[in-house]
Write an enzyme that holds these catalytic residues in place. Structure first.
Site, PDB file in Angstrom:
ATOM      1  N   GLY A 713       0.834  -1.421  -0.097  1.00 15.34           N
ATOM      2  CA  GLY A 713      -0.081  -0.138   0.017  1.00 15.34           C
ATOM      3  C   GLY A 713       0.765   1.031  -0.052  1.00 15.34           C
ATOM      4  O   GLY A 713       1.978   1.169   0.475  1.00 15.34           O
ATOM      5  N   GLY A 715       0.224   5.764   0.597  1.00 15.42           N
ATOM      6  CA  GLY A 715      -0.404   6.696   1.091  1.00 15.42           C
ATOM      7  C   GLY A 715       0.378   8.154   0.818  1.00 15.42           C
ATOM      8  O   GLY A 715       1.181   8.324   0.208  1.00 15.42           O
ATOM      9  N   VAL A 720       3.581   1.254   2.645  1.00 18.06           N
ATOM     10  CA  VAL A 720       3.703   0.190   3.634  1.00 18.06           C
ATOM     11  C   VAL A 720       4.064  -1.236   3.108  1.00 18.06           C
ATOM     12  O   VAL A 720       3.568  -1.622   1.872  1.00 18.06           O
ATOM     13  CB  VAL A 720       2.134   0.018   4.004  1.00 18.06           C
ATOM     14  CG1 VAL A 720       2.039  -1.055   5.129  1.00 18.06           C
ATOM     15  CG2 VAL A 720       1.341   1.315   4.548  1.00 18.06           C
ATOM     16  N   ASP A 843      -9.345  11.058   8.587  1.00 18.27           N
ATOM     17  CA  ASP A 843      -9.003  10.221   7.222  1.00 18.27           C
ATOM     18  C   ASP A 843      -9.746   8.893   7.199  1.00 18.27           C
ATOM     19  O   ASP A 843      -9.064   7.973   6.741  1.00 18.27           O
ATOM     20  CB  ASP A 843      -7.753  10.393   7.007  1.00 18.27           C
ATOM     21  CG  ASP A 843      -7.501   9.968   5.500  1.00 18.27           C
ATOM     22  OD1 ASP A 843      -8.085  10.425   4.681  1.00 18.27           O
ATOM     23  OD2 ASP A 843      -6.053   9.716   5.171  1.00 18.27           O
TER      24      ASP A 843
END
Length: 1024
Positions: A713, A715, A720, A843
């Site tokens: 992942g 962001g 990640v 978020d």
């Protein structure tokens, strides 16, 4: 006769032709210019790659471009004068053709998601007066040729990712009035040329990386009213000429490296000052007496410097709301150090008062009870204040935080404190208070934390404390308290951080109600006179990480229920009268780092695995009947009795016993234990590296050098990776979030996430196992967080799967979705209502909801989280810059409103609607005013089947779950109706959470209650 020559007069028809020709030329010229604007707008549209509201998409030939949304033209020339596209969730970049809009006076792209550089062609817009580009993601440098916008009045580019230095060309914008550069990555210093801007009224440059000295030329800005340089790297002394700017209203140089003394006449030279902040610098000397002449001041921040001497009178500061001299060297420990406090009674609007961590002596003056009734926070701790708390303290009816700890106060704790019904934090620890704990403290129903430790209190603990139903933590240790522990106090299920009763004279049993502390992290009842058996109910406290019961008179064995305490890191049962064998399950506790069983009466063999393999982490001294264990324990070898008679007796008994029944029960027990152990091992394996001090190199190895193959992942602030951490020969799965420190705000996000996750614990929050702050191969800063690995990925992957040829698409049935929805709501409820300081996630979205191996929803990614306090509400940077994610961010944030818990509720409402429609809020069908909220609202209740995710209506097993998948018959009409009713109820909750007005949104605790009710109704239908 002389002939005369006259000039020829043109005919009328010829003159008309000339006029027509001129008009035609003008029309053609105008048409050509309009065409230029039209092409520029179309090129602008072509650079937009995200338009969820369909605004720019509607720009087409059916309307003249002067009537397009956001476009305003002049009446005379029909040329574009205003392009206003603020808060429309647009993404993409600004086309260089914007420089062809030569009549443009205002360009407003505030609060979108534009990226890349600001095109230098903007410098061709000579008529431009207002440029609003704030709250986007622009990068690169500020174009130097911005000076070409010679009529520019307002230049706002705050909350972006701009880099480089402030161009000196800004100093050529002679008409500029406002320059706002806050929260970027700007470096260098302020160019001296800015001192030439005689019209300049405001400079905002906080939260950058600016450094160096301030130019003396700033002292020439006679119209300057606001100078905000907060949180940079400026150093040196502030030029004296700046302090002569009598027009200044806001002056904030906090969090820099300025030095020198404060000007003695500052209160006279800044007569209009309202916000004055020198906090967190290296200023020395005394606080000028003239400060009392600044009668308009609202906020005075002098905290964290090296100021000395006395604090002058504040008698003329009638408008003062915030006053802080925290962490200086003020006072001398003398009686008159607090003589300035009575003068603050004139500040009738005072909200926050901080004088902590100084050298103030003397008694608290009686006049503090006459402070403003708006006073919310008092910080007097860590001084040398003595005497009593004045009577009349109950007059401060708005008080939420009251900290007097670390002083020399004495006398009784006044019972009138119990009338401060809004009090949330009460810290009186490390003083000399005596007498009883007033039972009136039980009236503080809003209390979140209190600490009375390290005093001379005696008597019983009042049972009335059990009425503090929101209490998260308390400390009563190191006093002379006696009597029994009130069951009411041990029944507070809200306790989640700490319950400390150690070092007193408490007696009797530990109440069985202790089992209700299911969320508690630390329980300490050590060094008392408690007796009896350890209650089995303590095994229900499965969130415990630290348990101290040492130094009492407990007897009997370690309860078998302790097997549930898999999260324990520290267990101390030493210096009691415990007996029996050491529980073998303790060796399976993967997180257990300290175990003290010394000085009891344990017997038998010491286990060999887990914490028992480490003699420096396990203490068993003073148990004379123990044997075996690792050699370091120096215990005798275990021997067993093999006498024939005893053995024959055992055989006979075993034959007489109902062999078949025993075998059956034993088999069931073994099956249950094996399954439970496997499940617990799976659960605990993700926690087992909590105490690991991981290094950069260990994370490098764990992720195969942060290989792209392990990337799971990415962001806003980092990536990640999945990893396998080697610990004592075992591979532990982890998730590593590596922060991209080159991106503005990443370091702040790392700190925010650490702060948010430090003291919170809940089954529906992803647990951070440890943090790594180090240096990488290249000598660069490296920051990462290590989480337990979530085997089932994110909710986003399950709602919007992308199946591969080798695997079927992921699907969630109706019950699973409701469970996950309850999990998310429970996490939000905990963050908003049950934390010491409410936490706003900011978020919430499906990609930040992770699913563990049991499909339990866990909220993750606290990089944008905010602590919700009075200070948050007053902090000028707390509301702006909160971006969140398009589609899930509430509309009020786009309008510049303060963050609030209502914002999280809005995001949750959108997630709930997405979970059961399988439509993202940014779906292409949502345009021209239609959004996910309205899409669902319009369909209810008659057309709910038209909007629900079709997977949920495909079949009974898909809908209700696998437990009834063996039934082949179709739905009954009754079950169909119940399912539709449940879906309607869920959609109504989602709509109530995502309404436009914040205060009309549903309370999160009501959300949890209604979803649980809906789930019960659905499961009841499934059973029948």
């Amino acid at each position: 006769m002389l002939s005369h020559t006259y000039p020829m007069v043109p005919s009328l028809s010829f003159s008309v032709h000339i006029i027509v020709l001129v008009l035609a030329c003008n029309i053609l010229a105008a048409s050509g210019n309009n065409e230029t604007d039209l092409l520029a707008l179309l090129k602008f549209k072509a650079n937009i790659n995200g338009d969820p509201l369909g605004v720019v998409h509607s720009w087409n030939s059916t309307l003249n471009f002067c009537h397009w949304h956001g476009v305003t033209c002049g009446r005379r020339h029909q040329r574009v004068t205003v392009l206003d596209l603020q808060s429309l969730k647009l993404s993409g970049s600004i086309s260089p053709h914007v420089g062809n809009l030569s009549f443009l006076r205002e360009l407003n792209l505030h609060n979108n998601s534009f990226t890349q550089a600001i095109p230098p062609q903007i410098g061709r817009l000579h008529r431009l007066q207002n440029l609003f580009l704030q709250n986007n993601s622009f990068s690169g440098e500020i174009p130097p040729n911005i000076s070409g916008c010679s009529n520019l009045v307002t230049f706002q580019v705050q909350y972006n990712r701009l880099e480089g230095s402030i161009p000196m060309e800004l100093g050529f914008l002679s008409k500029i009035q406002i320059i706002d550069l806050r929260q970027n990555n700007l470096t260098g210093t302020i160019p001296p040329s800015m001192g030439n801007l005689s019209s300049l009224q405001a400079i905002f440059a906080s939260d950058n990386n600016l450094f160096g000295s301030l130019p003396h030329s700033l002292g020439q800005l006679m119209n300057l009213t606001e100078l905000d340089l907060f949180e940079n790297g400026f150093s040196g002394t502030i030029p004296p000429s700046i302090f002569n700017l009598s027009s200044i209203v806001l002056f904030d140089v906090g969090y820099n490296h300025f030095e020198g003394s404060l000007p003695s006449e500052i209160g006279n030279t800044f007569p209009n000052i309202q916000i004055l902040s020198f906090s967190t610098n290296n200023f020395t000397g005394s606080i000028p007496i003239s400060i009392s002449n600044a009668s308009n001041i609202v906020t005075l921040q002098l905290a964290r410097n090296k100021l000395t001497g006395k604090v002058p009178s504040a008698g003329n500061l009638h408008k003062l709301k915030g006053f802080s001299v925290t962490k200086n060297y003020l006072g001398s420990g003398e009686d008159d150090d607090l003589s300035f406090l009575p003068s603050l009674t004139n500040a009738t609007a005072l909200v926050r008062l901080g004088i902590e961590e100084n050298n103030f002596g003397g008694r608290l003056p009686q006049q503090i009870c006459n402070f403003s009734r708006n006073l919310s926070e008092i910080f007097f701790h860590d001084n040398q204040i003595y005497g009593k708390i004045p009577s009349g303290i109950e007059n401060l009816i708005s008080l939420k935080i009251f900290q007097l700890n670390g002083n020399k106060l004495s006398g009784n704790i006044p019972s009138n404190i119990g009338k401060l019904r809004n009090l949330r934090i009460l810290y009186l620890f490390t003083n000399n208070f005596s007498g009883y704990i007033p039972s009136s403290l039980g009236n503080l129903t809003e209390l979140l934390q209190f600490s009375l430790r390290e005093n001379n209190l005696h008597g019983n603990i009042p049972s009335s404390l059990g009425k503090c139903q929101k209490l998260l933590a308390f400390e009563l240790s190191f006093n002379n308290l006696s009597g029994t522990i009130p069951p009411q106090l041990m029944s507070l299920s809200s306790l989640s951080i700490l319950a400390d009763l150690s070092y007193n004279h408490l007696n009797g049993d530990l109440p069985i109600e202790v089992g209700k502390l299911g969320s508690l992290g630390v329980l300490d009842v050590s060094n008392n006179m408690l007796s009896g058996k350890i209650p089995e109910s303590l095994g229900s406290c499965n969130s415990l990480e630290v348990l101290h019961m040492d130094g009492n008179f407990f007897q009997g064995p370690i309860p078998s229920s302790f097997e549930s305490l898999r999260g324990l890191r520290v267990l101390d049962l030493s210096r009691n009268n415990l007996s029996g064998k050491i529980a073998e399950f303790l060796q399976d506790f993967k997180l257990l780092a300290k175990l003290n069983l010394s000085y009891n009466d344990f017997e038998g063999e010491v286990p060999l695995n887990g914490v028992f393999k480490n003699a420096s982490a396990t203490w068993i001294k003073g148990n004379n009947k123990l044997c075996g264990g690792i050699p370091e324990f120096q215990l005798p070898i275990c021997t067993f009795d093999h006498k024939p008679k005893k053995r024959m007796k055992t055989i006979v008994i075993s034959i007489i016993s109902p062999l078949l029944g025993v075998t059956l029960v034993f088999a069931c027990f073994i099956l249950y234990r094996s399954r439970k152990k496997r499940r617990d091992n799976n659960r605990s394996s993700s926690y087992e590296n909590t105490l690991l001090k991981v290094s950069y190199h260990s994370l490098l190895r764990a992720t195969n050098e942060f290989s792209s193959a392990n990337l799971i992942g990415a962001g806003s602030f980092g990536s990640v990776y999945k990893g396998m951490l080697d610990e004592e020969g075992r591979a532990i799965p982890i998730a590593v979030k590596v922060f991209n420190l080159q991106r503005r705000g990443a370091s702040r996000s790392f700190m925010a996430e650490c702060e948010a996750l430090r003291n919170i614990r809940h089954r529906n929050l992803v647990k951070v196992l440890t943090a790594c702050s180090s240096i990488d191969h290249h000598g660069n800063d490296f920051k990462a967080l290590v989480y337990e690995f979530m085997t089932n990925g994110s909710l986003e992957e399950w709602l919007h799967p992308t199946p591969t040829p080798d695997e079927a698409a992921k699907t969630l049935n109706l019950v699973q979705r409701i469970n996950i929805a309850i999990d998310i709501a429970s996490a939000i409820e905990y963050l908003h209502l049950h934390c010491e300081t409410p936490i706003i996630h900011c978020d919430l979205k499906p990609s930040n909801i992770l699913l563990d191996d049991e499909m339990i929803g866990r909220v993750s990614d606290f990089g944008l989280a905010k602590f919700f306090s009075e200070e948050t509400l007053q902090n000028k940077s707390s509301s702006f810059g909160v971006r969140g994610t398009i589609g899930y961010t509430p509309p009020e944030y786009g309008a510049g409103c303060k963050i609030s818990t209502y914002g999280d509720v809005y995001g949750y409402g959108i997630i709930l609607l997405e979970m059961f429609t399988a439509k993202r809020p940014t779906d292409s069908i949502f345009m021209e005013g239609l959004n996910l909220h309205n899409f669902v609202k319009i369909a209810l209740p008659e057309r709910v089947a038209d909007i629900v995710d079709p997977i949920l209506l495909e079949g009974r097993s898909m809908t209700l779950g696998n437990s009834i998948s063996n039934h082949n018959h179709n739905f009954s009409s009754v079950q169909n109706n119940i399912i539709i009713e449940c879906l309607i109820s869920i959609f109504e909750i989602g709509i109530s959470c995502s309404v436009e007005l914040p205060r009309e949104r549903m309370n999160i605790n009501d959300v949890v209650a209604q979803l649980n009710s809906t789930k019960k109704k659905l499961l009841k239908a499934r059973v029948h």
